[in-house]
Write an enzyme that holds these catalytic residues in place. Structure first.
Site, PDB file in Angstrom:
ATOM      1  N   GLY A 211      60.496  10.537  17.021  1.00  0.00           N
ATOM      2  CA  GLY A 211      59.502  11.574  17.606  1.00  0.00           C
ATOM      3  C   GLY A 211      57.857  10.600  16.419  1.00  0.00           C
ATOM      4  O   GLY A 211      57.774  10.413  15.544  1.00  0.00           O
TER       5      GLY A 211
ATOM      6  N   CYS B 190      72.587  18.172  30.709  1.00  0.00           N
ATOM      7  CA  CYS B 190      71.459  17.521  31.270  1.00  0.00           C
ATOM      8  C   CYS B 190      71.843  17.243  32.993  1.00  0.00           C
ATOM      9  O   CYS B 190      70.878  17.046  33.319  1.00  0.00           O
ATOM     10  CB  CYS B 190      70.392  16.459  30.323  1.00  0.00           C
ATOM     11  SG  CYS B 190      71.926  15.787  29.445  1.00  0.00           S
TER      12      CYS B 190
ATOM     13  N   ASN C 281      66.282  18.577  12.910  1.00  0.00           N
ATOM     14  CA  ASN C 281      66.272  17.757  14.052  1.00  0.00           C
ATOM     15  C   ASN C 281      67.338  18.327  14.931  1.00  0.00           C
ATOM     16  O   ASN C 281      68.608  19.093  14.693  1.00  0.00           O
ATOM     17  CB  ASN C 281      66.630  16.710  13.832  1.00  0.00           C
ATOM     18  CG  ASN C 281      66.840  15.834  15.763  1.00  0.00           C
ATOM     19  OD1 ASN C 281      68.271  15.017  15.489  1.00  0.00           O
ATOM     20  ND2 ASN C 281      66.629  16.135  16.813  1.00  0.00           N
ATOM     21  N   GLY C 282      66.727  19.208  16.144  1.00  0.00           N
ATOM     22  CA  GLY C 282      67.892  19.983  17.390  1.00  0.00           C
ATOM     23  C   GLY C 282      66.838  21.062  17.516  1.00  0.00           C
ATOM     24  O   GLY C 282      65.655  21.583  17.275  1.00  0.00           O
TER      25      GLY C 282
ATOM     26  N   CYS D  32      78.743  16.667  25.248  1.00  0.00           N
ATOM     27  CA  CYS D  32      77.664  17.604  25.840  1.00  0.00           C
ATOM     28  C   CYS D  32      77.004  16.750  27.052  1.00  0.00           C
ATOM     29  O   CYS D  32      76.005  16.190  26.560  1.00  0.00           O
ATOM     30  CB  CYS D  32      76.509  17.748  25.422  1.00  0.00           C
ATOM     31  SG  CYS D  32      75.349  18.959  25.779  1.00  0.00           S
TER      32      CYS D  32
ATOM     33  N   CYS E 195      64.026  14.807  17.642  1.00  0.00           N
ATOM     34  CA  CYS E 195      63.045  14.241  15.821  1.00  0.00           C
ATOM     35  C   CYS E 195      63.762  13.243  14.582  1.00  0.00           C
ATOM     36  O   CYS E 195      65.053  13.347  14.923  1.00  0.00           O
ATOM     37  CB  CYS E 195      62.704  16.255  15.203  1.00  0.00           C
ATOM     38  SG  CYS E 195      61.879  17.050  16.045  1.00  0.00           S
TER      39      CYS E 195
ATOM     40  N   CYS F 237      76.056  15.161  22.204  1.00  0.00           N
ATOM     41  CA  CYS F 237      74.727  14.695  22.537  1.00  0.00           C
ATOM     42  C   CYS F 237      74.384  12.820  24.018  1.00  0.00           C
ATOM     43  O   CYS F 237      74.295  11.925  23.162  1.00  0.00           O
ATOM     44  CB  CYS F 237      73.217  14.720  22.938  1.00  0.00           C
ATOM     45  SG  CYS F 237      71.821  14.536  23.842  1.00  0.00           S
TER      46      CYS F 237
ATOM     47  N   CYS G 105      67.456  20.596  28.048  1.00  0.00           N
ATOM     48  CA  CYS G 105      68.341  20.522  27.243  1.00  0.00           C
ATOM     49  C   CYS G 105      67.441  21.885  26.236  1.00  0.00           C
ATOM     50  O   CYS G 105      66.872  21.946  26.236  1.00  0.00           O
ATOM     51  CB  CYS G 105      68.415  19.520  26.532  1.00  0.00           C
ATOM     52  SG  CYS G 105      68.797  19.115  25.579  1.00  0.00           S
TER      53      CYS G 105
ATOM     54  N   TYR H  45      69.505   6.967  26.554  1.00  0.00           N
ATOM     55  CA  TYR H  45      67.760   6.866  26.062  1.00  0.00           C
ATOM     56  C   TYR H  45      67.277   6.288  25.019  1.00  0.00           C
ATOM     57  O   TYR H  45      66.110   6.419  24.213  1.00  0.00           O
ATOM     58  CB  TYR H  45      67.108   7.922  26.937  1.00  0.00           C
ATOM     59  CG  TYR H  45      65.863   7.967  26.920  1.00  0.00           C
ATOM     60  CD1 TYR H  45      64.583   7.425  27.639  1.00  0.00           C
ATOM     61  CD2 TYR H  45      65.434   9.308  25.519  1.00  0.00           C
ATOM     62  CE1 TYR H  45      63.510   7.582  26.569  1.00  0.00           C
ATOM     63  CE2 TYR H  45      63.486   9.243  25.741  1.00  0.00           C
ATOM     64  CZ  TYR H  45      62.882   8.061  25.696  1.00  0.00           C
ATOM     65  OH  TYR H  45      62.127   8.018  25.486  1.00  0.00           O
TER      66      TYR H  45
HETATM   67  P1  AMP Z   1      59.644  10.272  34.217  1.00  0.00           P
HETATM   68  O1  AMP Z   1      58.411   9.297  34.721  1.00  0.00           O
HETATM   69  O2  AMP Z   1      59.499  12.044  34.476  1.00  0.00           O
HETATM   70  O3  AMP Z   1      60.425  10.101  35.846  1.00  0.00           O
HETATM   71  O4  AMP Z   1      60.507   9.327  33.150  1.00  0.00           O
HETATM   72  C1  AMP Z   1      61.279   8.605  32.382  1.00  0.00           C
HETATM   73  C2  AMP Z   1      61.183   7.758  31.966  1.00  0.00           C
HETATM   74  O5  AMP Z   1      60.927   8.091  31.082  1.00  0.00           O
HETATM   75  C3  AMP Z   1      62.020   6.860  32.033  1.00  0.00           C
HETATM   76  O6  AMP Z   1      61.633   5.412  32.116  1.00  0.00           O
HETATM   77  C4  AMP Z   1      62.855   7.496  30.454  1.00  0.00           C
HETATM   78  O7  AMP Z   1      63.707   6.568  29.921  1.00  0.00           O
HETATM   79  C5  AMP Z   1      61.811   7.754  29.714  1.00  0.00           C
HETATM   80  N1  AMP Z   1      62.533   9.004  29.236  1.00  0.00           N
HETATM   81  C6  AMP Z   1      63.953   9.721  29.252  1.00  0.00           C
HETATM   82  N2  AMP Z   1      64.049  10.970  29.032  1.00  0.00           N
HETATM   83  C7  AMP Z   1      62.836  10.658  27.917  1.00  0.00           C
HETATM   84  C8  AMP Z   1      62.828  12.037  27.705  1.00  0.00           C
HETATM   85  N3  AMP Z   1      63.466  12.972  26.800  1.00  0.00           N
HETATM   86  N4  AMP Z   1      61.228  12.006  26.365  1.00  0.00           N
HETATM   87  C9  AMP Z   1      60.676  10.725  26.853  1.00  0.00           C
HETATM   88  N5  AMP Z   1      61.284   9.888  28.317  1.00  0.00           N
HETATM   89  C10 AMP Z   1      61.896  10.331  28.567  1.00  0.00           C
END
Ligand code: AMP
Length: 450
Positions: free
Chosen positions: A35, A443, A109-110, A440, A9, A243, A389, A249
């Site tokens: 978010g 993940c 957030n958290g 951390c 968030c 984190c 996470c 990302y």
């Molecule tokens: P997936 O299709 O489930 O393997 O998702 C991978 C894609 O989701 C990658 O392009 C990442 O940039 C993106 N991604 C990674 N972590 C997250 C997250 N926590 N929430 C949303 N998107 C994510």
């Protein structure tokens, strides 16, 4: 673990500014990537608090008229990330409450790791909860505290919670900002006009013309009072465990997070990836937008040309938003499309920041092969995401994390790539100038701190 809804968030707080709620709105706009499910603002004019929150993007939730009703020189705001299946408005923030000292609003957030124990103990004593949010625990802890002043009650309350929290509290006359002792999630302090602003990321400051002052320290509580400099209280000794996924990302590339620019960190990861996992190819192509800085780094280090050969349609949200697999599949197709003339007959290296379920990579590789790519090599600028996470990033359960259930070779086959390689955890830490001891990486390693 019981459902908890305060995951990835954004939080913001503006204090002592005549356009407080408007500035909070703009900050939330800059933080929309953290978010997209719900947004809200509480403001205070010294006499009372005003709150507006709703489902949807910041621009949908607010307009001129609504902002005009959010009166006062202080405002806090929140954008909430999606979580599986639940979109109850009750779970949007700020969380507002009336209690014996008056009124308060909280944004968080958290993710609190002892939320269920705390909640069970409160319920056993007769507390009634309206939402599934762990943030509501704080309301009860503050309301029930034996301390007289809100400040002391906040200190009392945060001593009873564990996990990840960047929090902003608003009372009728004061604002408080608090970061957990590990500093899992970012929280920065800035100056705007004669007032102050706190926000999850510094990109919010840039938008409103605020000046970055410093990060709020892990374990630090800042108290904002009219016509006074913020008072700093060290509630806990800092034991930083930032984190790493913020760099991988989550945060926006133009933000400085944990003291470093996110874009540069991502580019460094790409450079490290090119050194660690080279491949002979004709083109480096990022998965937009997340993979772009790492792909630039990979290209510069390897000398292989960079091309934006996958286009992103910006008019839809992130693929994670939809709870069902079918919708996620469809959304990847809606979102990304190849430039066939760039790809046809080429050996392509596709770079993304992470693989979570494997859906995105599989779709993209199929798309590139359909577009005539001779070879597709997948390179990921972080290690395999093997563990969920519990500190505020919305990752699926372990059984849905592809790297928790398959070896790299198996994943490579599943996503139908010609090769697949990840950045090692050591190289990731080096590229962001971090050590195991102050970041951390649960993940990627499963080594949880709390
Ligand atoms: P997936 O299709 O489930 O393997 O998702 C991978 C894609 O989701 C990658 O392009 C990442 O940039 C993106 N991604 C990674 N972590 C997250 C997250 N926590 N929430 C949303 N998107 C994510």
């Amino acid at each position: 673990m019981e459902r908890s809804l305060n995951e990835k968030c954004a939080v913001v707080g503006v204090f002592d500014h005549e356009e407080a709620s408007k500035l909070a709105y703009f900050c939330l706009h800059a933080l929309q990537h953290r978010g997209q499910e719900a947004a809200g603002i509480s403001s205070g004019d010294g006499k009372q608090l005003y709150t507006i929150k709703d489902r949807g993007l910041v621009t949908r939730v607010f307009n001129e008229q609504k902002l005009a009703t959010l009166q006062g020189r202080a405002a806090i705001g929140h954008t909430r990330y999606s979580t599986a299946g639940d979109d109850s408005i009750l779970d949007a923030q700020p969380v507002f409450a009336r209690y014996d000292l008056g009124e308060m609003s909280i944004v968080h957030n958290g993710n609190l790791t002892n939320a269920q124990e705390v909640r069970d103990a409160l319920i056993a004593k007769g507390a009634i909860f309206q939402t599934f949010m762990d943030t509501e625990n704080l309301i009860h802890l503050i309301a029930k505290s034996d301390e007289e002043k809100l400040l002391d009650r906040i200190v009392d309350a945060v001593k009873k919670i564990e996990g990840a929290y960047s929090l902003v509290f608003l009372s009728r006359s004061k604002m408080f900002a608090m970061r957990d002792p590990y500093g899992f999630r970012p929280l920065s302090l800035g100056r705007v006009g004669d007032g102050y602003v706190v926000a999850s990321e510094t990109c919010a400051f840039d938008l409103i013309g605020a000046e970055f002052v410093r990060d709020i320290e892990p374990g630090e509580l800042l108290v904002f009072e009219k016509e006074k400099a913020p008072q700093s209280i060290r509630v806990f000794d800092p034991t930083p465990k930032h984190c790493i996924f913020e760099y991988v990302y989550f945060a926006r590339p133009d933000s400085d997070v944990f003291g470093k620019n996110v874009y540069l960190m991502r580019k460094n990861m790409g450079v490290a990836l090119a050194r660690e996992k080279p491949v002979e190819a004709d083109l480096i192509v990022p998965v937009p937008d997340g993979g772009v800085p790492a792909a630039i780094g990979y290209s510069q280090e390897s000398g292989i040309p960079f091309e934006m050969a996958i286009m992103r349609n910006h008019y839809i949200g992130r693929t994670f938003i939809e709870p069902t697999q079918e919708m996620r599949d469809l959304k990847v197709k809606m979102k990304l499309s190849p430039i066939i003339s760039m790809i046809k007959g080429k050996r392509v290296v596709v770079i993304d920041d992470s693989i979570v379920r494997g859906t995105t990579s599989r779709r993209i590789i199929r798309m590139l092969k359909d577009a005539g790519a001779a070879e597709v090599h997948m390179r990921i600028s972080s290690p395999p995401t093997t563990d969920p996470c519990y500190y505020g990033v919305d990752t699926p359960d372990k059984d849905k994390l592809i790297a928790a259930n398959m070896s790299s070779d198996e994943i490579c086959k599943y996503i139908e790539a010609d090769s697949l390689a990840y950045l090692s955890n050591t190289a990731l830490l080096q590229s962001v100038g971090a050590t195991e001891s102050n970041y951390c990486t649960a993940c990627f390693t499963g080594e949880y701190i709390v």
